[in-house]
Write an enzyme that holds these catalytic residues in place. Sequence first.
Site, PDB file in Angstrom:
ATOM      1  N   CYS A  80       1.776   0.952   5.776  1.00  0.00           N
ATOM      2  CA  CYS A  80       3.116   0.667   6.282  1.00  0.00           C
ATOM      3  C   CYS A  80       3.140  -0.776   6.761  1.00  0.00           C
ATOM      4  O   CYS A  80       2.100  -1.418   6.885  1.00  0.00           O
ATOM      5  CB  CYS A  80       3.431   1.596   7.433  1.00  0.00           C
ATOM      6  SG  CYS A  80       3.114   3.320   7.040  1.00  0.00           S
ATOM      7  N   ARG A  85       4.597  -3.114   1.424  1.00  0.00           N
ATOM      8  CA  ARG A  85       3.584  -2.226   1.982  1.00  0.00           C
ATOM      9  C   ARG A  85       4.020  -0.766   1.964  1.00  0.00           C
ATOM     10  O   ARG A  85       3.226   0.121   2.269  1.00  0.00           O
ATOM     11  CB  ARG A  85       3.275  -2.632   3.426  1.00  0.00           C
ATOM     12  CG  ARG A  85       2.830  -4.058   3.556  1.00  0.00           C
ATOM     13  CD  ARG A  85       2.589  -4.401   4.989  1.00  0.00           C
ATOM     14  NE  ARG A  85       1.326  -3.849   5.437  1.00  0.00           N
ATOM     15  CZ  ARG A  85       0.166  -4.463   5.337  1.00  0.00           C
ATOM     16  NH1 ARG A  85       0.120  -5.672   4.829  1.00  0.00           N
ATOM     17  NH2 ARG A  85      -0.935  -3.905   5.743  1.00  0.00           N
ATOM     18  N   TRP A 124       4.977   3.913   4.273  1.00  0.00           N
ATOM     19  CA  TRP A 124       4.381   4.563   3.113  1.00  0.00           C
ATOM     20  C   TRP A 124       3.780   5.848   3.652  1.00  0.00           C
ATOM     21  O   TRP A 124       2.837   5.813   4.441  1.00  0.00           O
ATOM     22  CB  TRP A 124       3.313   3.675   2.484  1.00  0.00           C
ATOM     23  CG  TRP A 124       2.732   4.256   1.239  1.00  0.00           C
ATOM     24  CD1 TRP A 124       3.266   4.190  -0.022  1.00  0.00           C
ATOM     25  CD2 TRP A 124       1.515   4.994   1.118  1.00  0.00           C
ATOM     26  NE1 TRP A 124       2.455   4.857  -0.911  1.00  0.00           N
ATOM     27  CE2 TRP A 124       1.375   5.366  -0.235  1.00  0.00           C
ATOM     28  CE3 TRP A 124       0.536   5.398   2.015  1.00  0.00           C
ATOM     29  CZ2 TRP A 124       0.300   6.091  -0.720  1.00  0.00           C
ATOM     30  CZ3 TRP A 124      -0.548   6.140   1.541  1.00  0.00           C
ATOM     31  CH2 TRP A 124      -0.656   6.464   0.182  1.00  0.00           C
ATOM     32  N   ASN A 156       0.687   1.713  11.493  1.00  0.00           N
ATOM     33  CA  ASN A 156       0.212   1.628  10.114  1.00  0.00           C
ATOM     34  C   ASN A 156      -1.217   2.136  10.125  1.00  0.00           C
ATOM     35  O   ASN A 156      -2.028   1.639  10.904  1.00  0.00           O
ATOM     36  CB  ASN A 156       0.258   0.176   9.641  1.00  0.00           C
ATOM     37  CG  ASN A 156      -0.462  -0.023   8.313  1.00  0.00           C
ATOM     38  OD1 ASN A 156      -0.528   0.901   7.505  1.00  0.00           O
ATOM     39  ND2 ASN A 156      -0.983  -1.220   8.102  1.00  0.00           N
ATOM     40  N   GLY A 157      -1.518   3.113   9.263  1.00  0.00           N
ATOM     41  CA  GLY A 157      -2.880   3.618   9.200  1.00  0.00           C
ATOM     42  C   GLY A 157      -2.913   5.126   9.282  1.00  0.00           C
ATOM     43  O   GLY A 157      -1.897   5.792   9.065  1.00  0.00           O
ATOM     44  N   GLU A 181      -6.528  -0.570 -18.209  1.00  0.00           N
ATOM     45  CA  GLU A 181      -5.434  -1.268 -17.536  1.00  0.00           C
ATOM     46  C   GLU A 181      -4.084  -0.897 -18.178  1.00  0.00           C
ATOM     47  O   GLU A 181      -3.084  -0.716 -17.482  1.00  0.00           O
ATOM     48  CB  GLU A 181      -5.684  -2.787 -17.578  1.00  0.00           C
ATOM     49  CG  GLU A 181      -4.545  -3.679 -17.113  1.00  0.00           C
ATOM     50  CD  GLU A 181      -4.156  -3.501 -15.639  1.00  0.00           C
ATOM     51  OE1 GLU A 181      -4.794  -2.722 -14.923  1.00  0.00           O
ATOM     52  OE2 GLU A 181      -3.177  -4.137 -15.234  1.00  0.00           O
ATOM     53  N   LYS A 230      -1.134   0.755 -16.090  1.00  0.00           N
ATOM     54  CA  LYS A 230       0.168   0.095 -15.994  1.00  0.00           C
ATOM     55  C   LYS A 230       1.279   1.037 -16.443  1.00  0.00           C
ATOM     56  O   LYS A 230       2.321   1.148 -15.812  1.00  0.00           O
ATOM     57  CB  LYS A 230       0.141  -1.158 -16.877  1.00  0.00           C
ATOM     58  CG  LYS A 230       0.906  -2.330 -16.395  1.00  0.00           C
ATOM     59  CD  LYS A 230       0.139  -3.270 -15.526  1.00  0.00           C
ATOM     60  CE  LYS A 230      -0.318  -2.650 -14.246  1.00  0.00           C
ATOM     61  NZ  LYS A 230      -1.208  -3.525 -13.497  1.00  0.00           N
ATOM     62  N   GLU A 290       1.796   3.995 -13.903  1.00  0.00           N
ATOM     63  CA  GLU A 290       2.302   3.681 -12.570  1.00  0.00           C
ATOM     64  C   GLU A 290       3.779   3.301 -12.556  1.00  0.00           C
ATOM     65  O   GLU A 290       4.462   3.567 -11.582  1.00  0.00           O
ATOM     66  CB  GLU A 290       1.431   2.645 -11.848  1.00  0.00           C
ATOM     67  CG  GLU A 290       1.708   1.192 -12.110  1.00  0.00           C
ATOM     68  CD  GLU A 290       0.834   0.253 -11.258  1.00  0.00           C
ATOM     69  OE1 GLU A 290       0.361  -0.734 -11.804  1.00  0.00           O
ATOM     70  OE2 GLU A 290       0.644   0.506 -10.053  1.00  0.00           O
ATOM     71  N   HIS A 310     -16.362  12.133 -28.176  1.00  0.00           N
ATOM     72  CA  HIS A 310     -17.071  12.931 -27.166  1.00  0.00           C
ATOM     73  C   HIS A 310     -16.110  13.747 -26.312  1.00  0.00           C
ATOM     74  O   HIS A 310     -16.468  14.201 -25.229  1.00  0.00           O
ATOM     75  CB  HIS A 310     -17.931  12.015 -26.286  1.00  0.00           C
ATOM     76  CG  HIS A 310     -18.975  11.282 -27.064  1.00  0.00           C
ATOM     77  ND1 HIS A 310     -20.109  11.892 -27.554  1.00  0.00           N
ATOM     78  CD2 HIS A 310     -19.029  10.002 -27.500  1.00  0.00           C
ATOM     79  CE1 HIS A 310     -20.824  11.015 -28.230  1.00  0.00           C
ATOM     80  NE2 HIS A 310     -20.187   9.859 -28.213  1.00  0.00           N
ATOM     81  N   LYS A 355       2.317  -1.813  -2.570  1.00  0.00           N
ATOM     82  CA  LYS A 355       1.613  -2.975  -3.110  1.00  0.00           C
ATOM     83  C   LYS A 355       0.256  -3.161  -2.464  1.00  0.00           C
ATOM     84  O   LYS A 355      -0.697  -3.578  -3.109  1.00  0.00           O
ATOM     85  CB  LYS A 355       2.496  -4.212  -2.885  1.00  0.00           C
ATOM     86  CG  LYS A 355       1.942  -5.488  -3.473  1.00  0.00           C
ATOM     87  CD  LYS A 355       2.119  -5.519  -4.961  1.00  0.00           C
ATOM     88  CE  LYS A 355       1.524  -6.758  -5.594  1.00  0.00           C
ATOM     89  NZ  LYS A 355       1.166  -6.494  -6.995  1.00  0.00           N
TER      90      LYS A 355
HETATM   91  O1  M6R Z   1      -4.437  -5.945  -3.497  1.00  0.00           O
HETATM   92  P1  M6R Z   1      -5.504  -5.404  -4.376  1.00  0.00           P
HETATM   93  O2  M6R Z   1      -5.750  -6.253  -5.590  1.00  0.00           O
HETATM   94  O3  M6R Z   1      -6.789  -5.121  -3.645  1.00  0.00           O
HETATM   95  O4  M6R Z   1      -4.955  -4.016  -4.900  1.00  0.00           O
HETATM   96  C1  M6R Z   1      -5.739  -3.173  -5.670  1.00  0.00           C
HETATM   97  C2  M6R Z   1      -4.903  -2.088  -6.306  1.00  0.00           C
HETATM   98  O5  M6R Z   1      -4.249  -1.337  -5.326  1.00  0.00           O
HETATM   99  C3  M6R Z   1      -3.870  -2.647  -7.281  1.00  0.00           C
HETATM  100  O6  M6R Z   1      -4.452  -3.444  -8.255  1.00  0.00           O
HETATM  101  C4  M6R Z   1      -3.095  -1.504  -7.953  1.00  0.00           C
HETATM  102  O7  M6R Z   1      -3.958  -0.767  -8.776  1.00  0.00           O
HETATM  103  C5  M6R Z   1      -1.905  -2.062  -8.737  1.00  0.00           C
HETATM  104  N1  M6R Z   1      -0.706  -1.418  -8.312  1.00  0.00           N
HETATM  105  C6  M6R Z   1      -2.014  -1.863 -10.206  1.00  0.00           C
HETATM  106  O8  M6R Z   1      -0.934  -2.421 -10.885  1.00  0.00           O
END
Ligand code: M6R
Length: 607
Positions: free
Chosen positions: A2, A27, A74, A98-99, A479, A483, A486, A502, A602
Amino acid sequence: MCGIVGIVGRAPVAPLIVDALKRLEYRGYDSAGVATIDHGRLGRRRAEGKLVNLERRLADEPLDGTIGIGHTRWATHGVPNETNAHPHFSGDVAIVHNGIIENFAELRAALIADGYEFSSQTDTEVVAHLVTRELKKELPPVEAAHAALRELEGAFALAIMFRGEEDLIIGARNGPPLAVGHGEGEMYLGSDAIALAPFTNAITYLEDGDWAVIHRDGMEIFDIDGNRVERQKRQSVGTSYLVDKGNYRHFMEKEIHEQPEVVSHTLAHYLDFTTGAAKPFETPFDFAAIDRLSVSACGTAYLAGLVGKYWFERYARLPVDIDVASEFRYREMPLSQKSAALFISQSGETADTLASLRYCRREGVPISAIVNVRESTIARESDGIFPTLAGPEIGVASTKAFTCQLSVLASLAVRAAAARGTITREGEAALVRQLSETPKLINQALKLAPQIEKLARELSLYKDVLYLGRDTSYPLALEGALKLKEISYIHAEGYAAGELKHGPIALIDEKMPVIVIAPHDRIFDKTVSNMQEVAARGGKIILITDAEGARHATVETLDTIIVPDAPEIAAPIVHALPIQMLAYYTAVFMGTDVDQPRNLAKSVTVE
Ligand code: M6R
């Protein structure tokens, strides 16, 4: 994850708090709220969903008062509704958090036994009641807050305010970041310096276990035992303006298009294109002297590290152990004193990555970090940082941070190879020259947008997608899947192409497209064999390759995306572009919230 804000100000603070929360919405955006004290009255407005809902609420029912706290959530404990939105109240106490309070269940049970009633399902509310319980013992507010803090286990950044105390906010940190901002006759508290940037750039970061007593004219910081501690006041370079989308529909689209420029800046920071050498930038360890590199990160940053592993091992003959940080932090890996640790994080605040860093600190190995936010906790706790010059990344899906992380890793691999004598001077110059072409090539790759947009319309009709790749294209397959899921919410898996037989080959049918990332490299033919295996089972293939690869791919595809020919070391960076665009346009067709996809944030500052 948060975002929290507190202001002891001179003018009405509610609009300022909302302004700061806008900078913290990355956040979390499940709900938001503000509380102020106005002439002895504690008031609050909360709203489910994004900050814009809170703004509407405040427009209808404004809040006065020159002291206040705010929150963007969050959700961890309790669904994201208005009742669970912060600030939480208990008697005269208002609190934002936050936490995660890990011992909240036992604290809650004890408080209920003492007659306290809970109006939310959050772990935060126990903190508010704990402070109230201490106040009832006739402790003054500061001591009551300190006594309550001593009962907490887990990760928290807190801001606490008291009815009847219009010149006092308590901030406390154990885990998630918390910054105190110094103004002229006003003081601020925020999850990061960027939140406070419009008000001040004089910042003091609290350290774990610290709690601060904040008044308009200054503050004092204490450790958990109540001893005064001194923390440095720094000048933050955080930008005060809110980055906008320009002419793009989404931040993600804008950030994808910024890549030629930011990758160029990042490469130029590390490589001297004139002399064809890696620049002699400072490192906290000697690449020639170490025998292993241990890399930890999360999500997309981890996948950048996985590409880096191939580069370090191939060019510098330097063995790399790479882990997702949430596993590394607990697996008690023995670290040789001849090794070094590297962490990768866009935000520099990811809880698991930070915990892994601290594990390595205890093990006594030199620590460096590839970070985008230079004032972040990970940056501050590292012996040296390798900045990515991506600029602020707002879209939750990482795009430009990823390619900038790859740019740094490629540059470091060249530097390591030169230091370890595994490439000649000419070899170094050739790699630097090849990397220097990357911005031009990714600019050309952006021109694939119309073809990819058309393909995305079709992809959006499927429920499951498989991504395959070998070598550095394997992390890209992971990746691509990350992507897509998400932001479009389509189920996707990434696999090493050689692993197909496999297990995942059982999934192949006409209902699951298979996206194969395969530049025409040393193992291209092996990947073609895997494509044949998919085709033989009726699978639909989307091939992402270069012109040479397209010529040699002897298999029918649903579509072939031909990216510009790239030298081996630049290929993963160039091939990242179509993967990002495919996820982006698919999400646009699905009508999802591209920049703020559901359930995500984020910056992940909790475990
Ligand atoms: O801020 P960070 O690079 O440590 O974040 C790591 C992941 O949370 C971040 O890369 C996440 O997987 C992204 N949303 C992917 O697009």
